[in-house]
Design an enzyme around this catalytic site. Sequence first.
Site, mmCIF file in Angstrom:
data_model
loop_
_atom_site.group_PDB
_atom_site.id
_atom_site.type_symbol
_atom_site.label_atom_id
_atom_site.label_comp_id
_atom_site.label_asym_id
_atom_site.label_seq_id
_atom_site.Cartn_x
_atom_site.Cartn_y
_atom_site.Cartn_z
ATOM 1 N N ASP A 1 0.841 -1.201 0.000
ATOM 2 C CA ASP A 1 0.000 0.000 0.000
ATOM 3 C C ASP A 1 0.876 1.251 0.000
ATOM 4 O OD1 ASP A 1 0.865 -0.214 2.602
ATOM 5 O OD2 ASP A 1 -1.102 0.066 3.515
ATOM 6 N N SER A 2 2.207 1.049 0.006
ATOM 7 C CA SER A 2 3.131 2.168 -0.227
ATOM 8 C C SER A 2 2.915 2.734 -1.630
ATOM 9 C CB SER A 2 4.583 1.710 -0.051
ATOM 10 O OG SER A 2 4.820 0.509 -0.765
ATOM 11 N N ASP B 1 -1.091 -6.143 -0.283
ATOM 12 C CA ASP B 1 -1.476 -5.452 0.947
ATOM 13 C C ASP B 1 -2.971 -5.176 0.982
ATOM 14 O OD1 ASP B 1 0.404 -4.951 2.923
ATOM 15 O OD2 ASP B 1 1.223 -3.183 1.919
ATOM 16 N N LYS C 1 -1.479 -9.334 2.833
ATOM 17 C CA LYS C 1 -0.790 -8.880 4.043
ATOM 18 C C LYS C 1 -1.671 -7.863 4.736
ATOM 19 C CE LYS C 1 3.027 -6.017 4.013
ATOM 20 N NZ LYS C 1 2.542 -4.814 4.711
ATOM 21 N N GLU D 1 -1.859 -5.337 8.573
ATOM 22 C CA GLU D 1 -1.070 -4.806 9.680
ATOM 23 C C GLU D 1 -1.766 -5.021 11.019
ATOM 24 O OE1 GLU D 1 -0.282 -0.643 8.929
ATOM 25 O OE2 GLU D 1 0.686 -1.068 7.005
ATOM 26 N N GLU E 1 8.795 -4.248 10.885
ATOM 27 C CA GLU E 1 9.259 -2.966 10.332
ATOM 28 C C GLU E 1 9.817 -2.070 11.424
ATOM 29 O OE1 GLU E 1 6.630 -1.072 7.519
ATOM 30 O OE2 GLU E 1 7.807 0.780 7.510
#
Length: 271
Positions: free
Chosen positions: A51-52, A90, A120, A122, A189
């Site tokens: 999602d970057s 993501d 993925k 978070e 991270e």
Amino acid sequence: MSVNKQIKKVTTNTLLKMKSSGEKISMITAYDFSFARIFDEAGIDIILVGDSASNVMAGFETTLPITLDQMIYHAQSVVRGIDRCLVVVDMPFGSYQSNSEIALASAIRIMKETGGHSIKLEGGEEVLDSIKKIVGAGVPVMGHLGLTPQSIYQFGTYTVRAKEEVEAEKLKKDALLLQSAGCFAIVLEKIPALLAKQVSETLHIPTIGIGAGMHCDGQVLVMHDMLGINTEFKPRFLRQYLNMHEQITSAVKQYVMDVKNRDFPNEQEQY
Ligand code: KIV
């Protein structure tokens, strides 16, 4: 260690085997067909459709604005470019946090519409129900702990996480919970290397570090950072392998000059 040529397609089982044999796992982000194809041919193990994309493709300050539809578009493009590596997509902010039914529906859309191999998301304990539900539906899940950028407004800063004991203990507990919920790997991270070492040694699933030191089972970098397309972002953990910003700037300057000077196209470059 050289890339294992015996393995045709990288699967979640391959990654477990790599951890137990001590072969480090390489992961990079990609958001489009052309770069995905280059990275796959170069022997990368995992491509993360991160999602970057919200930052490096769309120019937003955070990862929060990107939508599920936009992530699906990027993932579809990446999947068309790969042959060997595992594709992780993501789940964007808002597509899984509210409840596990919504999380499952979002994960199913990603799997059905993109052809990606896994998702993925978070967080730790707070997203455990969603992880169990998604894993229960047969979708491989990669966890993400430490500096989780979707929570940036809660953290207030992008500095190293889990330096204090309370947060470090929660991270260790969360890592075990994610493993028992069925995650096949966990991104760590921006946490201290020693903490990442302890977590990596405790878990039987691989850890993939970004700013988490040398003891993780694998490493991930954002392609724009490691290729030097972004030049403003220079954290200590980043190794920049190219200066594409400089190379592209000089190529485009040359092209502009060639057009202006009527040097391009020449006799051979026309019909
Ligand atoms: O979105 C992303 O690029 C990521 C990496 C930083 C791990 O989640």
